[in-house]
Design a protein around this motif. Structure first.
Motif, short mmCIF file in Angstrom:
data_model
loop_
_atom_site.label_atom_id
_atom_site.label_comp_id
_atom_site.label_asym_id
_atom_site.label_seq_id
_atom_site.Cartn_x
_atom_site.Cartn_y
_atom_site.Cartn_z
N ASN A 47 0.85 -1.20 0.00
CA ASN A 47 0.00 0.00 0.00
C ASN A 47 0.88 1.25 0.00
OD1 ASN A 47 -2.19 -1.67 0.06
ND2 ASN A 47 -2.75 -1.25 2.18
N VAL A 48 1.24 1.70 -1.19
CA VAL A 48 2.14 2.84 -1.34
C VAL A 48 1.40 4.16 -1.19
CG1 VAL A 48 3.78 3.98 -2.89
CG2 VAL A 48 3.63 1.47 -2.85
N SER A 49 0.21 4.24 -1.80
CA SER A 49 -0.59 5.46 -1.74
C SER A 49 -2.05 5.10 -1.96
CB SER A 49 -0.13 6.45 -2.81
OG SER A 49 -0.42 5.95 -4.11
N VAL A 50 -2.89 6.13 -2.07
CA VAL A 50 -4.32 5.89 -2.30
C VAL A 50 -4.54 5.23 -3.65
CG1 VAL A 50 -6.57 7.01 -2.57
CG2 VAL A 50 -4.96 7.85 -0.85
N MET A 51 -3.72 5.58 -4.63
CA MET A 51 -3.87 5.06 -5.98
C MET A 51 -3.07 3.79 -6.24
SD MET A 51 -6.07 6.87 -7.59
CE MET A 51 -5.75 6.24 -9.22
N ILE A 52 -2.00 3.61 -5.48
CA ILE A 52 -1.15 2.43 -5.69
C ILE A 52 -1.15 1.59 -4.42
CG2 ILE A 52 1.17 1.62 -6.23
CD1 ILE A 52 1.67 4.20 -7.71
N GLN A 53 -1.89 0.50 -4.47
CA GLN A 53 -2.03 -0.38 -3.31
C GLN A 53 -2.63 -1.71 -3.74
OE1 GLN A 53 -5.67 0.11 -0.87
NE2 GLN A 53 -5.69 2.22 -1.62
N CYS A 54 -2.47 -2.72 -2.89
CA CYS A 54 -3.07 -4.02 -3.19
C CYS A 54 -4.18 -4.38 -2.20
CB CYS A 54 -2.00 -5.12 -3.19
SG CYS A 54 -1.19 -5.35 -1.61
N GLY A 55 -4.23 -3.64 -1.08
CA GLY A 55 -5.24 -3.95 -0.07
C GLY A 55 -6.66 -3.89 -0.59
N LYS A 56 -6.94 -2.86 -1.36
CA LYS A 56 -8.29 -2.69 -1.89
C LYS A 56 -8.65 -3.80 -2.87
CE LYS A 56 -11.22 1.16 -3.39
NZ LYS A 56 -11.22 2.57 -3.86
N ASN A 57 -7.67 -4.19 -3.68
CA ASN A 57 -7.90 -5.28 -4.63
C ASN A 57 -8.15 -6.60 -3.92
OD1 ASN A 57 -6.20 -3.13 -5.96
ND2 ASN A 57 -6.62 -4.38 -7.76
N LEU A 58 -7.32 -6.88 -2.91
CA LEU A 58 -7.45 -8.14 -2.19
C LEU A 58 -8.78 -8.24 -1.45
CD1 LEU A 58 -3.86 -8.45 -0.70
CD2 LEU A 58 -4.85 -9.90 -2.49
N ASP A 59 -9.31 -7.11 -1.04
CA ASP A 59 -10.54 -7.10 -0.25
C ASP A 59 -11.79 -7.02 -1.13
OD1 ASP A 59 -11.74 -7.17 2.30
OD2 ASP A 59 -12.18 -5.03 2.18
N SER A 60 -11.62 -6.95 -2.45
CA SER A 60 -12.76 -6.82 -3.36
C SER A 60 -13.25 -8.18 -3.85
CB SER A 60 -12.34 -5.98 -4.58
OG SER A 60 -11.39 -6.68 -5.36
N TRP A 61 -14.45 -8.18 -4.43
CA TRP A 61 -14.97 -9.43 -4.99
C TRP A 61 -14.14 -9.85 -6.20
CZ3 TRP A 61 -16.53 -9.61 -10.04
CH2 TRP A 61 -16.88 -8.40 -10.67
N GLN A 62 -13.54 -8.87 -6.90
CA GLN A 62 -12.69 -9.22 -8.03
C GLN A 62 -11.43 -9.96 -7.58
OE1 GLN A 62 -14.00 -6.17 -7.46
NE2 GLN A 62 -14.50 -5.08 -9.34
N GLY A 63 -11.05 -9.75 -6.32
CA GLY A 63 -9.85 -10.38 -5.79
C GLY A 63 -10.04 -11.84 -5.45
N GLU A 64 -11.27 -12.32 -5.50
CA GLU A 64 -11.56 -13.74 -5.27
C GLU A 64 -12.72 -14.17 -6.14
OE1 GLU A 64 -14.03 -13.18 -1.14
OE2 GLU A 64 -11.86 -13.51 -0.99
N ILE A 65 -12.54 -13.96 -7.44
CA ILE A 65 -13.60 -14.18 -8.42
C ILE A 65 -14.08 -15.63 -8.47
CG2 ILE A 65 -11.97 -14.53 -10.30
CD1 ILE A 65 -15.39 -12.78 -10.51
N PHE A 66 -13.20 -16.58 -8.12
CA PHE A 66 -13.58 -18.00 -8.17
C PHE A 66 -13.92 -18.56 -6.79
CE2 PHE A 66 -10.77 -17.38 -11.87
CZ PHE A 66 -11.67 -17.72 -12.87
N GLY A 67 -14.10 -17.66 -5.81
CA GLY A 67 -14.48 -18.09 -4.48
C GLY A 67 -13.32 -18.23 -3.52
#
Length: 205
Positions: A47-67
């Motif tokens: 999580n480098v900044s508001v625009m560059i981070q992985c936390g938001k992706n990991l916590d999204s439904w797209q981050g676990e599309i197959f369950g």
């Protein structure tokens, strides 16, 4: 040029490099996911900044599309290019059905990455760039391009000798094709940034 005549050493080395880099990115994302599950408020290294981070992706439904978390897919599938690359360097010769299956897997990875890129930039719940995800994109795109060219020159896609020879000469252009693909992604990022800037200005004024 048929694989039976020439061992694709450069392609094999690239598969090993791409597999190791992709697996490493998936491993880092997996660790960050575990940290996030333990403490949703934890400060992740990505999580480098508001625009560059992985936390938001990991916590999204797209981050676990197959369950289940997407990084698990990477931990599993990125071992395949490494094994194939090492096998080629060891002198292995794979049948056409094997290359067809491998090509299908690489195509799936490329399509999945393209979808994730679009989601990262344009999904209302995201709009961020994940560092480890971008590293995955960086190796998936050239791997797809190189694999499609290789499957043409080794006879998986066609038995036409002229087409094989042409495909073999096209392998030298894979780096340029990769740069153009990266340029397209960068352009999309820039355009998305302008859209967000316009939205912010609109809210202010």
């Amino acid at each position: 040029m048929s694989e039976q005549r020439t061992r694709p050493t450069v392609y094999a080395v690239w598969l090993i490099i791409a597999g190791v880099v992709g697996w490493f990115a998936a491993f880092q994302l997996t660790i960050d996911k575990f940290i996030q599950l333990e403490d949703p408020q934890a400060a992740l290294s990505c999580n480098v900044s508001v625009m560059i981070q992985c936390g938001k992706n990991l916590d999204s439904w797209q981050g676990e599309i197959f369950g289940f978390p997407n990084p698990i897919i990477g931990l599993t599938l990125w071992t395949a290019p490494v094994v194939v690359g090492i096998a080629i360097l060891a002198g292995a010769r794979f049948p056409r059905w094997f290359w067809a299956g491998f090509g299908a897997g690489v195509t799936f990875a490329f399509g999945f990455v393209c979808w994730l890129i679009w989601q990262s930039l344009y999904a209302p719940n995201l709009g961020v760039l994940c560092p480890w995800c971008m590293l995955t994109w960086a190796v998936t795109i050239p791997t797809f391009i190189a694999t499609m060219v290789h499957l043409t020159r080794n006879g998986t896609f066609t038995s036409n000798e002229k087409a094989k020879v042409r495909a073999n000469s096209l392998m030298a252009w894979v780096p340029l094709a990769t740069i153009l693909a990266f340029a397209l992604v960068i352009l999309l990022v820039q355009l998305r940034g302008l859209d967000l800037l316009s939205e912010v200005i609109g809210l202010i004024f």
